[in-house]
Design a protein around this motif. Structure first.
Motif, PDB file in Angstrom:
ATOM      1  N   ASP A 155      -8.773  -0.873   3.281  1.00 19.13           N
ATOM      2  CA  ASP A 155      -7.424  -1.419   3.226  1.00 19.13           C
ATOM      3  C   ASP A 155      -7.514  -2.783   3.883  1.00 19.13           C
ATOM      4  O   ASP A 155      -8.170  -2.926   4.938  1.00 19.13           O
ATOM      5  CB  ASP A 155      -6.420  -0.567   4.013  1.00 19.13           C
ATOM      6  CG  ASP A 155      -6.086   0.744   3.320  1.00 19.13           C
ATOM      7  OD1 ASP A 155      -6.283   0.850   2.096  1.00 19.13           O
ATOM      8  OD2 ASP A 155      -5.617   1.660   4.019  1.00 19.13           O
ATOM      9  N   ILE A 156      -6.869  -3.772   3.289  1.00 24.49           N
ATOM     10  CA  ILE A 156      -6.925  -5.142   3.803  1.00 24.49           C
ATOM     11  C   ILE A 156      -5.504  -5.634   4.005  1.00 24.49           C
ATOM     12  O   ILE A 156      -4.659  -5.511   3.115  1.00 24.49           O
ATOM     13  CB  ILE A 156      -7.713  -6.047   2.842  1.00 24.49           C
ATOM     14  CG1 ILE A 156      -9.148  -5.516   2.703  1.00 24.49           C
ATOM     15  CG2 ILE A 156      -7.692  -7.496   3.325  1.00 24.49           C
ATOM     16  CD1 ILE A 156      -9.935  -6.102   1.568  1.00 24.49           C
ATOM     17  N   SER A 157      -5.250  -6.175   5.184  1.00 24.91           N
ATOM     18  CA  SER A 157      -3.914  -6.648   5.523  1.00 24.91           C
ATOM     19  C   SER A 157      -4.014  -7.890   6.404  1.00 24.91           C
ATOM     20  O   SER A 157      -4.822  -7.920   7.340  1.00 24.91           O
ATOM     21  CB  SER A 157      -3.161  -5.533   6.264  1.00 24.91           C
ATOM     22  OG  SER A 157      -1.877  -5.958   6.610  1.00 24.91           O
ATOM     23  N   ASP A 158      -3.223  -8.900   6.088  1.00 20.19           N
ATOM     24  CA  ASP A 158      -3.203 -10.140   6.879  1.00 20.19           C
ATOM     25  C   ASP A 158      -4.591 -10.740   7.061  1.00 20.19           C
ATOM     26  O   ASP A 158      -4.931 -11.239   8.133  1.00 20.19           O
ATOM     27  CB  ASP A 158      -2.548  -9.894   8.242  1.00 20.19           C
ATOM     28  CG  ASP A 158      -1.090  -9.494   8.114  1.00 20.19           C
ATOM     29  OD1 ASP A 158      -0.406 -10.012   7.200  1.00 20.19           O
ATOM     30  OD2 ASP A 158      -0.635  -8.652   8.913  1.00 20.19           O
ATOM     31  N   MET A 217       0.192 -12.596   2.586  1.00 22.70           N
ATOM     32  CA  MET A 217      -0.441 -11.777   1.561  1.00 22.70           C
ATOM     33  C   MET A 217      -1.865 -12.286   1.300  1.00 22.70           C
ATOM     34  O   MET A 217      -2.107 -13.479   1.284  1.00 22.70           O
ATOM     35  CB  MET A 217       0.380 -11.831   0.277  1.00 22.70           C
ATOM     36  CG  MET A 217      -0.164 -10.920  -0.786  1.00 22.70           C
ATOM     37  SD  MET A 217       1.058 -10.660  -2.071  1.00 22.70           S
ATOM     38  CE  MET A 217       0.067 -11.006  -3.483  1.00 22.70           C
ATOM     39  N   THR A 218      -2.771 -11.379   1.118  1.00 20.59           N
ATOM     40  CA  THR A 218      -4.168 -11.698   0.874  1.00 20.59           C
ATOM     41  C   THR A 218      -4.444 -11.622  -0.627  1.00 20.59           C
ATOM     42  O   THR A 218      -4.024 -10.673  -1.287  1.00 20.59           O
ATOM     43  CB  THR A 218      -5.066 -10.685   1.609  1.00 20.59           C
ATOM     44  OG1 THR A 218      -4.728 -10.693   3.000  1.00 20.59           O
ATOM     45  CG2 THR A 218      -6.522 -11.025   1.463  1.00 20.59           C
ATOM     46  N   SER A 219      -5.141 -12.595  -1.159  1.00 21.94           N
ATOM     47  CA  SER A 219      -5.473 -12.586  -2.582  1.00 21.94           C
ATOM     48  C   SER A 219      -6.751 -11.779  -2.822  1.00 21.94           C
ATOM     49  O   SER A 219      -7.502 -11.474  -1.890  1.00 21.94           O
ATOM     50  CB  SER A 219      -5.672 -14.014  -3.082  1.00 21.94           C
ATOM     51  OG  SER A 219      -6.899 -14.535  -2.598  1.00 21.94           O
ATOM     52  N   ARG A 220      -6.998 -11.453  -4.069  1.00 22.75           N
ATOM     53  CA  ARG A 220      -8.229 -10.752  -4.450  1.00 22.75           C
ATOM     54  C   ARG A 220      -9.443 -11.555  -3.989  1.00 22.75           C
ATOM     55  O   ARG A 220     -10.384 -11.004  -3.408  1.00 22.75           O
ATOM     56  CB  ARG A 220      -8.253 -10.543  -5.967  1.00 22.75           C
ATOM     57  CG  ARG A 220      -9.487  -9.849  -6.460  1.00 22.75           C
ATOM     58  CD  ARG A 220      -9.406  -9.596  -7.977  1.00 22.75           C
ATOM     59  NE  ARG A 220     -10.531  -8.830  -8.414  1.00 22.75           N
ATOM     60  CZ  ARG A 220     -11.706  -9.352  -8.741  1.00 22.75           C
ATOM     61  NH1 ARG A 220     -11.899 -10.654  -8.688  1.00 22.75           N
ATOM     62  NH2 ARG A 220     -12.694  -8.579  -9.132  1.00 22.75           N
TER      63      ARG A 220
END
Length: 137
Positions: free
Chosen positions: A113-116, A1-4
């Protein structure tokens, strides 16, 4: 999971690479199957398509982004950017007015969109009618 915070750092690297003209550093921020929604155009998928798009843009335009403001959701899954494009129209782009080295400045925005830890989607928006008025001047 990516943080802010991680997402904001990723977007900051992406735009720093853009302004430095470092296309490989930009591509390193992208997922292999990145979805790219081109303003007033169709969706392209994958880094190879994005690389080709960057090559086309570099042939036709010279651009620098100013006043970049980055935003990200609390969970880091979505991001946005608002900025001003300062550009020069170098070579005529198909279906657009002739290029004569015209300079332009226009507000723009992008959604992500941001993933991994990578950008999985980038959708860029600007006012094409405003750009056209500026280059037809």
């Amino acid at each position: 999971m990516t943080s802010r915070t991680d997402s904001l750092d990723l977007l900051s690297r992406y735009y720093a690479a853009f302004n430095a003209g470092d296309r490989e550093a930009m591509l390193a921020c992208l997922a292999d199957d990145v979805a790219h929604d081109i303003n007033q155009g169709e969706r392209q998928t994958g880094k190879d398509a994005f690389r080709a798009f960057l090559g086309h843009m570099d042939r036709c335009y010279r651009e620098r982004l100013d006043g970049i403001v980055l935003m990200a959701s609390e969970d880091g899954a979505r991001g946005a950017a608002e900025f001003v494009v300062h550009g020069e129209y170098l070579t005529t782009d198909e279906g657009l007015p002739p290029a004569l080295g015209q300079r332009y400045m226009l507000p723009a925005g992008a959604f992500f969109d941001i993933s991994d830890g990578r950008i999985a989607r980038v959708s860029v928006y600007y006012n094409l009618a405003d750009w056209t008025r500026q280059v037809e001047g």
